[in-house]
Design a protein around this motif. Sequence first.
Motif, PDB file in Angstrom:
ATOM      1  N   ASP A 114       1.132  -1.182  -0.351  1.00  0.00           N
ATOM      2  CA  ASP A 114      -0.076   0.187  -0.444  1.00  0.00           C
ATOM      3  C   ASP A 114       0.607   1.334   0.137  1.00  0.00           C
ATOM      4  O   ASP A 114       1.806   1.444   0.339  1.00  0.00           O
ATOM      5  N   ILE A 115       0.458   2.388  -0.295  1.00  0.00           N
ATOM      6  CA  ILE A 115       0.594   3.092  -0.785  1.00  0.00           C
ATOM      7  C   ILE A 115       0.429   4.578   0.592  1.00  0.00           C
ATOM      8  O   ILE A 115      -1.088   4.347   0.223  1.00  0.00           O
ATOM      9  N   ARG A 138      -2.496  -3.107  -5.379  1.00  0.00           N
ATOM     10  CA  ARG A 138      -2.769  -2.613  -4.727  1.00  0.00           C
ATOM     11  C   ARG A 138      -3.678  -1.401  -3.677  1.00  0.00           C
ATOM     12  O   ARG A 138      -4.097  -0.667  -4.922  1.00  0.00           O
ATOM     13  N   ARG A 139      -3.341  -0.800  -2.905  1.00  0.00           N
ATOM     14  CA  ARG A 139      -4.335   0.882  -2.375  1.00  0.00           C
ATOM     15  C   ARG A 139      -3.569   2.281  -2.224  1.00  0.00           C
ATOM     16  O   ARG A 139      -2.848   1.774  -0.884  1.00  0.00           O
ATOM     17  N   VAL A 140      -4.574   2.605  -2.213  1.00  0.00           N
ATOM     18  CA  VAL A 140      -3.389   4.496  -0.998  1.00  0.00           C
ATOM     19  C   VAL A 140      -4.776   4.308  -0.135  1.00  0.00           C
ATOM     20  O   VAL A 140      -5.451   4.849  -0.430  1.00  0.00           O
ATOM     21  N   ARG A 141      -3.931   4.491   0.935  1.00  0.00           N
ATOM     22  CA  ARG A 141      -4.359   5.073   2.079  1.00  0.00           C
ATOM     23  C   ARG A 141      -4.121   6.712   2.523  1.00  0.00           C
ATOM     24  O   ARG A 141      -2.702   6.780   2.391  1.00  0.00           O
ATOM     25  N   THR A 142      -4.919   7.449   2.690  1.00  0.00           N
ATOM     26  CA  THR A 142      -4.558   9.341   2.644  1.00  0.00           C
ATOM     27  C   THR A 142      -4.857   9.026   4.471  1.00  0.00           C
ATOM     28  O   THR A 142      -5.896   8.999   5.416  1.00  0.00           O
ATOM     29  N   ALA A 143      -3.647   9.406   5.075  1.00  0.00           N
ATOM     30  CA  ALA A 143      -3.920   9.920   6.267  1.00  0.00           C
ATOM     31  C   ALA A 143      -4.360  11.653   6.321  1.00  0.00           C
ATOM     32  O   ALA A 143      -4.229  12.269   5.466  1.00  0.00           O
ATOM     33  N   ARG A 144      -5.234  11.901   7.507  1.00  0.00           N
ATOM     34  CA  ARG A 144      -5.997  12.723   8.099  1.00  0.00           C
ATOM     35  C   ARG A 144      -4.729  13.392   8.962  1.00  0.00           C
ATOM     36  O   ARG A 144      -5.016  13.184   9.896  1.00  0.00           O
ATOM     37  N   VAL A 145      -4.349  14.757   7.999  1.00  0.00           N
ATOM     38  CA  VAL A 145      -3.826  15.538   9.667  1.00  0.00           C
ATOM     39  C   VAL A 145      -4.782  16.890   9.537  1.00  0.00           C
ATOM     40  O   VAL A 145      -4.589  17.531   8.491  1.00  0.00           O
ATOM     41  N   ASN A 164       3.068  -2.948   8.288  1.00  0.00           N
ATOM     42  CA  ASN A 164       4.065  -3.464   7.434  1.00  0.00           C
ATOM     43  C   ASN A 164       3.414  -4.335   6.562  1.00  0.00           C
ATOM     44  O   ASN A 164       3.600  -4.576   5.068  1.00  0.00           O
ATOM     45  N   ARG A 165       2.253  -3.768   5.533  1.00  0.00           N
ATOM     46  CA  ARG A 165       1.896  -3.985   4.214  1.00  0.00           C
ATOM     47  C   ARG A 165       2.023  -2.642   3.680  1.00  0.00           C
ATOM     48  O   ARG A 165       1.510  -2.874   2.831  1.00  0.00           O
ATOM     49  N   VAL A 166       2.594  -1.806   4.004  1.00  0.00           N
ATOM     50  CA  VAL A 166       3.288  -0.375   3.208  1.00  0.00           C
ATOM     51  C   VAL A 166       4.489  -0.373   3.037  1.00  0.00           C
ATOM     52  O   VAL A 166       5.276  -0.891   3.334  1.00  0.00           O
ATOM     53  N   ALA A 167       4.305  -0.267   1.657  1.00  0.00           N
ATOM     54  CA  ALA A 167       5.933   0.090   0.830  1.00  0.00           C
ATOM     55  C   ALA A 167       6.097   1.206   0.834  1.00  0.00           C
ATOM     56  O   ALA A 167       7.285   2.165   0.443  1.00  0.00           O
ATOM     57  N   ARG A 193      14.046   3.999   9.332  1.00  0.00           N
ATOM     58  CA  ARG A 193      14.272   2.020  11.156  1.00  0.00           C
ATOM     59  C   ARG A 193      12.598   0.527   9.854  1.00  0.00           C
ATOM     60  O   ARG A 193      13.530  -0.270  10.945  1.00  0.00           O
ATOM     61  N   ARG A 194      11.832   1.287   9.744  1.00  0.00           N
ATOM     62  CA  ARG A 194      10.970  -0.098   9.239  1.00  0.00           C
ATOM     63  C   ARG A 194      11.582  -0.163   7.845  1.00  0.00           C
ATOM     64  O   ARG A 194      10.982  -1.198   7.312  1.00  0.00           O
ATOM     65  N   ASN A 195      12.563   0.329   7.167  1.00  0.00           N
ATOM     66  CA  ASN A 195      13.052   0.179   5.801  1.00  0.00           C
ATOM     67  C   ASN A 195      11.759   0.720   4.834  1.00  0.00           C
ATOM     68  O   ASN A 195      11.550  -0.750   4.084  1.00  0.00           O
ATOM     69  N   ILE A 196      11.045   1.307   4.994  1.00  0.00           N
ATOM     70  CA  ILE A 196       9.348   1.711   4.392  1.00  0.00           C
ATOM     71  C   ILE A 196      10.559   3.139   2.980  1.00  0.00           C
ATOM     72  O   ILE A 196      11.053   3.573   3.837  1.00  0.00           O
ATOM     73  N   THR A 197       9.968   2.856   2.027  1.00  0.00           N
ATOM     74  CA  THR A 197      10.342   4.465   1.319  1.00  0.00           C
ATOM     75  C   THR A 197       9.678   5.118   1.125  1.00  0.00           C
ATOM     76  O   THR A 197       7.912   4.991   1.772  1.00  0.00           O
ATOM     77  N   LEU A 198      10.499   6.651   0.705  1.00  0.00           N
ATOM     78  CA  LEU A 198       9.499   7.608   1.466  1.00  0.00           C
ATOM     79  C   LEU A 198      10.342   8.531   0.499  1.00  0.00           C
ATOM     80  O   LEU A 198      11.365   9.053  -0.112  1.00  0.00           O
ATOM     81  N   LEU A 199       9.884   8.892  -0.072  1.00  0.00           N
ATOM     82  CA  LEU A 199       9.223  10.317  -0.975  1.00  0.00           C
ATOM     83  C   LEU A 199       9.001  11.598  -0.586  1.00  0.00           C
ATOM     84  O   LEU A 199       7.843  11.535  -0.325  1.00  0.00           O
TER      85      LEU A 199
END
Length: 410
Positions: A114-115, A138-145, A164-167, A193-199
């Motif tokens: 997921d993204i 997969r799907r896109v999850r939107t964090a509400r800030v 752990n399902r987020v890439a 730390r979790r080895n998840i890609t960040l753009l």
Amino acid sequence: MSETEVVTEPRPLLLSDGRPAAAAWSLDPGMLHLNHGSFGAVPLIAQQRQHELRDEMERAPVVWFPGLPARIAATRGEIARFLHVDAQDLALVPNASAGASAVYAALTAHPGGDIVVTDHGYGAVTMGAERLARGWGRRVRTARVPLTADADQAYRAVMSEVDNRVALVVLDQITSATARELPVEQVGAELARRNITLLVDGAHSPGILASPLEGLVCDAWVGNLHKWGCAPRGTAALVARGPLREHLHPLIDSWSATEAFPHRFDQQGTVDATGPLAAPVALDFIDRTWGWETGRRYMDELADYGARVIGSAFAGSAGPTESVDVGMPVPGMRLVRLPEGLGRTRIAADALRDRATAELGVEAAFTSFDGIGYLRLSAHVYNTPADYDRFADFCVPALHEWARQARMRS
């Protein structure tokens, strides 16, 4: 604003010969230019340099294009120094969205998860994330800030969508519609730390932030030089420091395609590269004339002045200032809430922008967030307090009337 509250009026910046700063630009003096943050504005000295480069290109194209990669590499070095990064980590791309697209293309071939994006994300970049997610199945999850969220609250809002399902996480350093920062350093450290890609979408960051990548851990960062950097359009940076960089390729394959990052980005067919080559002239002009620190301080003071004056005009002389509580405010940018009925959606905000240009002679940014319309102020050195006074006196009454008409129709 109360009768006893005094709004400090910043002293306009001048050129070395005493002329107003705006004399160094070719902006139409008959219009109000209050939206530097969308498309920027190129100083005359950088325009002239680009014209010279184009003349050189057209005089001898067969000389120009084979020699272009070396010139681009040298320009990368100058832009890297401005951003305080290593030139070997920086590639030039047409704009931040193109840089994000290069990142998405690098990730397409690898199965992902997921993204995560936020509800403050730039539309085009979010659309690219959605396309990538579809390709991954997969799907896109939107964090509400919340607009008012401070750094810790925003961090928790983003990380609440990460498991752990987020890439991939795509996060704005400075948000376009809401003129606020997001805690990219804090999020980046945890994702590493979790080895998840960040753009990180830093489209607005170069120039407005002194060192946008300092302390930031991410796989890729993109930023526009044509906004606060005042470079010719088509100039942006893609910075990559981790393993992802080896998979990054320009959107156009050319004769440098087999070279390592970032050199494979230095040659892209017959693309007109005069904009990037002229970019250092624009950056140096601001630095030599006022200094970037002075320029940023003035822009911030001026945006604050504009928000107070225009907010008070919207509220009415007897009412409170229509201030907007932004949790992580950005230097040089402010939000002013619009009257009820205006700019509730992105489409409505864009239509308001076009109408204001046509009928009021003002270039302004109208944005929408969570069903509320805002005027987004983004100041630069050529702006003056008189610009915001004029908007308050002339444009605010018209916007009030437009809002009244919109409410009657609804």
